[in-house]
Write a protein that holds these residues in place. Structure first.
Motif, PDB file in Angstrom:
ATOM      1  N   VAL A  24       0.833  -1.206   0.000  1.00 51.05           N
ATOM      2  CA  VAL A  24       0.000   0.000   0.000  1.00 51.05           C
ATOM      3  C   VAL A  24       0.867   1.254   0.000  1.00 51.05           C
ATOM      4  O   VAL A  24       0.599   2.209  -0.739  1.00 51.05           O
ATOM      5  CB  VAL A  24      -0.939  -0.002   1.221  1.00 51.05           C
ATOM      6  N   ALA A  25       1.908   1.268   0.825  1.00 49.89           N
ATOM      7  CA  ALA A  25       2.781   2.440   0.888  1.00 49.89           C
ATOM      8  C   ALA A  25       3.450   2.697  -0.462  1.00 49.89           C
ATOM      9  O   ALA A  25       3.564   3.856  -0.899  1.00 49.89           O
ATOM     10  CB  ALA A  25       3.835   2.245   1.977  1.00 49.89           C
ATOM     11  N   ALA A  26       3.897   1.626  -1.138  1.00 51.49           N
ATOM     12  CA  ALA A  26       4.535   1.799  -2.439  1.00 51.49           C
ATOM     13  C   ALA A  26       3.538   2.316  -3.479  1.00 51.49           C
ATOM     14  O   ALA A  26       3.873   3.188  -4.292  1.00 51.49           O
ATOM     15  CB  ALA A  26       5.123   0.466  -2.895  1.00 51.49           C
ATOM     16  N   ALA A  27       2.321   1.789  -3.452  1.00 48.50           N
ATOM     17  CA  ALA A  27       1.304   2.255  -4.401  1.00 48.50           C
ATOM     18  C   ALA A  27       0.952   3.721  -4.164  1.00 48.50           C
ATOM     19  O   ALA A  27       0.785   4.502  -5.106  1.00 48.50           O
ATOM     20  CB  ALA A  27       0.059   1.379  -4.286  1.00 48.50           C
ATOM     21  N   LEU A  28       0.842   4.119  -2.910  1.00 49.93           N
ATOM     22  CA  LEU A  28       0.536   5.516  -2.599  1.00 49.93           C
ATOM     23  C   LEU A  28       1.678   6.438  -3.008  1.00 49.93           C
ATOM     24  O   LEU A  28       1.454   7.546  -3.511  1.00 49.93           O
ATOM     25  CB  LEU A  28       0.250   5.669  -1.105  1.00 49.93           C
ATOM     26  N   ALA A  29       2.902   6.004  -2.783  1.00 48.02           N
ATOM     27  CA  ALA A  29       4.053   6.821  -3.170  1.00 48.02           C
ATOM     28  C   ALA A  29       4.146   6.968  -4.681  1.00 48.02           C
ATOM     29  O   ALA A  29       4.520   8.032  -5.192  1.00 48.02           O
ATOM     30  CB  ALA A  29       5.331   6.203  -2.615  1.00 48.02           C
ATOM     31  N   ALA A  30       3.796   5.908  -5.419  1.00 54.12           N
ATOM     32  CA  ALA A  30       3.873   5.976  -6.876  1.00 54.12           C
ATOM     33  C   ALA A  30       2.746   6.811  -7.464  1.00 54.12           C
ATOM     34  O   ALA A  30       2.941   7.548  -8.442  1.00 54.12           O
ATOM     35  CB  ALA A  30       3.839   4.562  -7.453  1.00 54.12           C
ATOM     36  N   ALA A  31       1.544   6.690  -6.877  1.00 58.50           N
ATOM     37  CA  ALA A  31       0.385   7.407  -7.434  1.00 58.50           C
ATOM     38  C   ALA A  31       0.329   8.860  -7.005  1.00 58.50           C
ATOM     39  O   ALA A  31      -0.211   9.702  -7.720  1.00 58.50           O
ATOM     40  CB  ALA A  31      -0.895   6.690  -7.013  1.00 58.50           C
ATOM     41  N   THR A  32       0.859   9.184  -5.821  1.00 57.31           N
ATOM     42  CA  THR A  32       0.802  10.536  -5.242  1.00 57.31           C
ATOM     43  C   THR A  32      -0.585  11.161  -5.422  1.00 57.31           C
ATOM     44  O   THR A  32      -0.751  12.153  -6.131  1.00 57.31           O
ATOM     45  CB  THR A  32       1.871  11.462  -5.856  1.00 57.31           C
ATOM     46  N   PRO A  33      -1.626  10.583  -4.842  1.00 53.68           N
ATOM     47  CA  PRO A  33      -2.984  11.127  -5.000  1.00 53.68           C
ATOM     48  C   PRO A  33      -3.065  12.556  -4.484  1.00 53.68           C
ATOM     49  O   PRO A  33      -2.502  12.887  -3.439  1.00 53.68           O
ATOM     50  CB  PRO A  33      -3.843  10.174  -4.175  1.00 53.68           C
ATOM     51  N   ASP A  34      -3.761  13.399  -5.239  1.00 59.18           N
ATOM     52  CA  ASP A  34      -3.863  14.816  -4.869  1.00 59.18           C
ATOM     53  C   ASP A  34      -5.193  15.165  -4.224  1.00 59.18           C
ATOM     54  O   ASP A  34      -5.511  16.342  -4.042  1.00 59.18           O
ATOM     55  CB  ASP A  34      -3.645  15.696  -6.102  1.00 59.18           C
ATOM     56  N   SER A  35      -5.977  14.179  -3.860  1.00 63.15           N
ATOM     57  CA  SER A  35      -7.246  14.428  -3.182  1.00 63.15           C
ATOM     58  C   SER A  35      -7.594  13.209  -2.338  1.00 63.15           C
ATOM     59  O   SER A  35      -7.087  12.094  -2.561  1.00 63.15           O
ATOM     60  CB  SER A  35      -8.371  14.703  -4.182  1.00 63.15           C
ATOM     61  N   ALA A  36      -8.470  13.430  -1.366  1.00 57.35           N
ATOM     62  CA  ALA A  36      -8.894  12.320  -0.521  1.00 57.35           C
ATOM     63  C   ALA A  36      -9.640  11.268  -1.335  1.00 57.35           C
ATOM     64  O   ALA A  36      -9.488  10.067  -1.108  1.00 57.35           O
ATOM     65  CB  ALA A  36      -9.780  12.844   0.612  1.00 57.35           C
ATOM     66  N   GLU A  37     -10.432  11.716  -2.310  1.00 56.65           N
ATOM     67  CA  GLU A  37     -11.188  10.771  -3.132  1.00 56.65           C
ATOM     68  C   GLU A  37     -10.255   9.860  -3.922  1.00 56.65           C
ATOM     69  O   GLU A  37     -10.488   8.647  -4.026  1.00 56.65           O
ATOM     70  CB  GLU A  37     -12.123  11.527  -4.084  1.00 56.65           C
ATOM     71  N   ALA A  38      -9.194  10.440  -4.473  1.00 54.72           N
ATOM     72  CA  ALA A  38      -8.247   9.637  -5.250  1.00 54.72           C
ATOM     73  C   ALA A  38      -7.523   8.633  -4.355  1.00 54.72           C
ATOM     74  O   ALA A  38      -7.284   7.488  -4.747  1.00 54.72           O
ATOM     75  CB  ALA A  38      -7.244  10.547  -5.949  1.00 54.72           C
ATOM     76  N   GLU A  39      -7.171   9.045  -3.145  1.00 51.99           N
ATOM     77  CA  GLU A  39      -6.480   8.132  -2.241  1.00 51.99           C
ATOM     78  C   GLU A  39      -7.401   6.992  -1.813  1.00 51.99           C
ATOM     79  O   GLU A  39      -6.979   5.823  -1.762  1.00 51.99           O
ATOM     80  CB  GLU A  39      -5.975   8.889  -1.017  1.00 51.99           C
ATOM     81  N   LEU A  40      -8.662   7.307  -1.512  1.00 55.18           N
ATOM     82  CA  LEU A  40      -9.599   6.263  -1.120  1.00 55.18           C
ATOM     83  C   LEU A  40      -9.857   5.298  -2.267  1.00 55.18           C
ATOM     84  O   LEU A  40      -9.988   4.079  -2.043  1.00 55.18           O
ATOM     85  CB  LEU A  40     -10.913   6.894  -0.659  1.00 55.18           C
ATOM     86  N   ALA A  41      -9.935   5.805  -3.490  1.00 54.40           N
ATOM     87  CA  ALA A  41     -10.144   4.929  -4.644  1.00 54.40           C
ATOM     88  C   ALA A  41      -8.972   3.978  -4.825  1.00 54.40           C
ATOM     89  O   ALA A  41      -9.153   2.795  -5.151  1.00 54.40           O
ATOM     90  CB  ALA A  41     -10.355   5.769  -5.897  1.00 54.40           C
ATOM     91  N   LEU A  42      -7.770   4.474  -4.613  1.00 55.46           N
ATOM     92  CA  LEU A  42      -6.581   3.625  -4.750  1.00 55.46           C
ATOM     93  C   LEU A  42      -6.567   2.531  -3.685  1.00 55.46           C
ATOM     94  O   LEU A  42      -6.268   1.366  -3.971  1.00 55.46           O
ATOM     95  CB  LEU A  42      -5.323   4.486  -4.642  1.00 55.46           C
ATOM     96  N   ILE A  43      -6.908   2.880  -2.457  1.00 55.56           N
ATOM     97  CA  ILE A  43      -6.944   1.883  -1.390  1.00 55.56           C
ATOM     98  C   ILE A  43      -8.009   0.834  -1.678  1.00 55.56           C
ATOM     99  O   ILE A  43      -7.787  -0.371  -1.516  1.00 55.56           O
ATOM    100  CB  ILE A  43      -7.199   2.561  -0.029  1.00 55.56           C
ATOM    101  N   ALA A  44      -9.184   1.287  -2.120  1.00 48.48           N
ATOM    102  CA  ALA A  44     -10.245   0.340  -2.459  1.00 48.48           C
ATOM    103  C   ALA A  44      -9.831  -0.563  -3.609  1.00 48.48           C
ATOM    104  O   ALA A  44     -10.172  -1.752  -3.637  1.00 48.48           O
ATOM    105  CB  ALA A  44     -11.520   1.098  -2.806  1.00 48.48           C
ATOM    106  N   ASP A  45      -9.097  -0.011  -4.568  1.00 49.06           N
ATOM    107  CA  ASP A  45      -8.616  -0.801  -5.692  1.00 49.06           C
ATOM    108  C   ASP A  45      -7.664  -1.892  -5.223  1.00 49.06           C
ATOM    109  O   ASP A  45      -7.692  -3.028  -5.713  1.00 49.06           O
ATOM    110  CB  ASP A  45      -7.925   0.127  -6.694  1.00 49.06           C
TER     111      ASP A  45
END
Length: 371
Positions: free
Chosen positions: A261-282
């Motif tokens: 999860v940490a690697a995916a978040l670092a690679a995607a660098t979501p710029d909003s809470a919605e984008a971060e939640l979508a990535l976690i759900a994915d």
């Protein structure tokens, strides 16, 4: 028979001087008598009155001092004397819209509720509760320069222990504006790290004693998220309950999932809470789908002598490899734990922790009614 002596009435303001000292007597004072014509104040009554007044003033001073120390007297303190970092704050941040709304209210109506502070000595006061109000007042004073925003109304508290101070801060925020589950877990972990509480269990029981056991259990689940992903999550306060609990379970079941999860978040660098939640759900979707996949009835294989071609499988019966292929279009969160993606080929993909058997049944019924 003795001769009667004739008495002479004294002049107004006192007794007549003796004949021997009449010539040496100083002129009477020009000020009027204190107790009326012809009477002078008795020394004992004057002393008694002064003593009563002194005692009354002392009593008032003691009552004011007691009211101040017991938090029954509202103080007006300069903002520069407030130490916000006296406790680790339970709130991670303040959204711009929320701050703007609070600033508008303070500007129009003033401060209606005092903050809570403790006396640190040397004219400094540690903040217990009211961080949002102090932040808004500081911003207003910086923007307007008005002196009415340079001070804050406060009640003085005297917590017996650091634990009592943390409990007071948490309870005030629970009443005024509920914290997110991540923020609740974070302050419990911070209190344990600071040595205020010996264990996580004790911290949860003391800080959230008025909460139900189920709620404390959920906060405890978010403790794992805080310790595993506190530096990786950009918008942890936005993590909803259902998605957070699913993430906590996955982190507990798979020790290596936190690094993923940490690697995916670092690679995607979501710029909003919605984008971060979508990535976690994915990231959680494959495991969630496998857990919620209904058991299919077994169908006997066709006999070899009757090679009847099998019908094309329905989308719900797609192979596992096809189901695991993730659409590349951005996901939209329809509600907490439910995400929607389109793959650009005329198909929609619903996934997330909310997609369970009950949801599938309701969706099938709705689609059947629409047809």
């Amino acid at each position: 028979m003795a001769k009667r002596k004739r008495l002479t009435l004294p002049p107004l303001g006192g007794f007549a001087p003796s004949p021997a000292s009449a010539s040496e007597a100083s002129p009477a004072p020009a000020s009027p008598p204190a107790l009326g014509p012809g009477l002078a104040p008795a020394p004992i009554s004057r002393v008694t009155g002064e003593a009563a007044a002194t005692a009354a003033l002392r009593e008032v001073a003691e009552e004011l001092g007691a009211a101040r120390s017991e938090g029954r007297l509202v103080l007006r303190l300069e903002l520069d004397r407030i130490e916000e970092g006296w406790l680790v704050r339970d709130r991670i941040g303040l959204e711009a819209e929320e701050l703007a709304s609070l600033m508008t209210s303070l500007s129009a109506h003033g401060q209606r509720s005092p903050i809570e502070v403790t006396d640190m000595g040397e004219g400094r006061f540690g903040l217990i509760s009211g961080w949002r109000r102090v932040t808004a007042l500081r911003r207003l004073h910086a923007e307007t320069g008005e002196e009415r925003f340079a001070t804050v109304l406060a009640l003085l508290r005297r917590p017996d222990t650091a634990a009592a101070a943390y409990v007071a801060m948490v309870e005030e925020n629970e009443i005024r504006a509920g914290l997110s589950y991540f923020e609740r877990a974070r302050i419990a972990a911070k209190a344990v790290e600071a040595g205020v509480f010996a264990t996580d269990k004790l911290a949860l029981q003391q800080l959230y004693g008025s909460a139900s056991r189920a709620k404390r259990s959920k906060i405890g689940s978010f403790l794992g998220i805080y310790r595993a992903l506190e530096g990786a999550l950009r918008y942890p306060s936005a993590l909803p309950e259902r998605l957070g609990l699913a993430l906590a379970r996955r982190l507990e079941e798979e020790p290596g999932f936190a690094a993923e999860v940490a690697a995916a978040l670092a690679a995607a660098t979501p710029d909003s809470a919605e984008a971060e939640l979508a990535l976690i759900a994915d990231l959680l979707a494959p495991a969630a789908e496998a857990a919620s996949e209904p058991a299919r009835p077994s169908v006997p294989d066709p006999a070899p002598e009757a090679p009847v071609p099998a019908p094309a499988p329905a989308p719900d019966h797609a192979p596992a490899t096809a189901r695991s292929a993730r659409p590349q279009a951005p996901a939209a969160e329809l509600r907490p734990g439910l995400f929607l993606k389109a793959d650009g080929a005329g198909s929609l993909h619903l996934y997330g922790p909310a997609v369970d058997e009950a949801f599938r049944a309701r969706l099938r019924d709705w689609l059947a009614s629409e047809g």
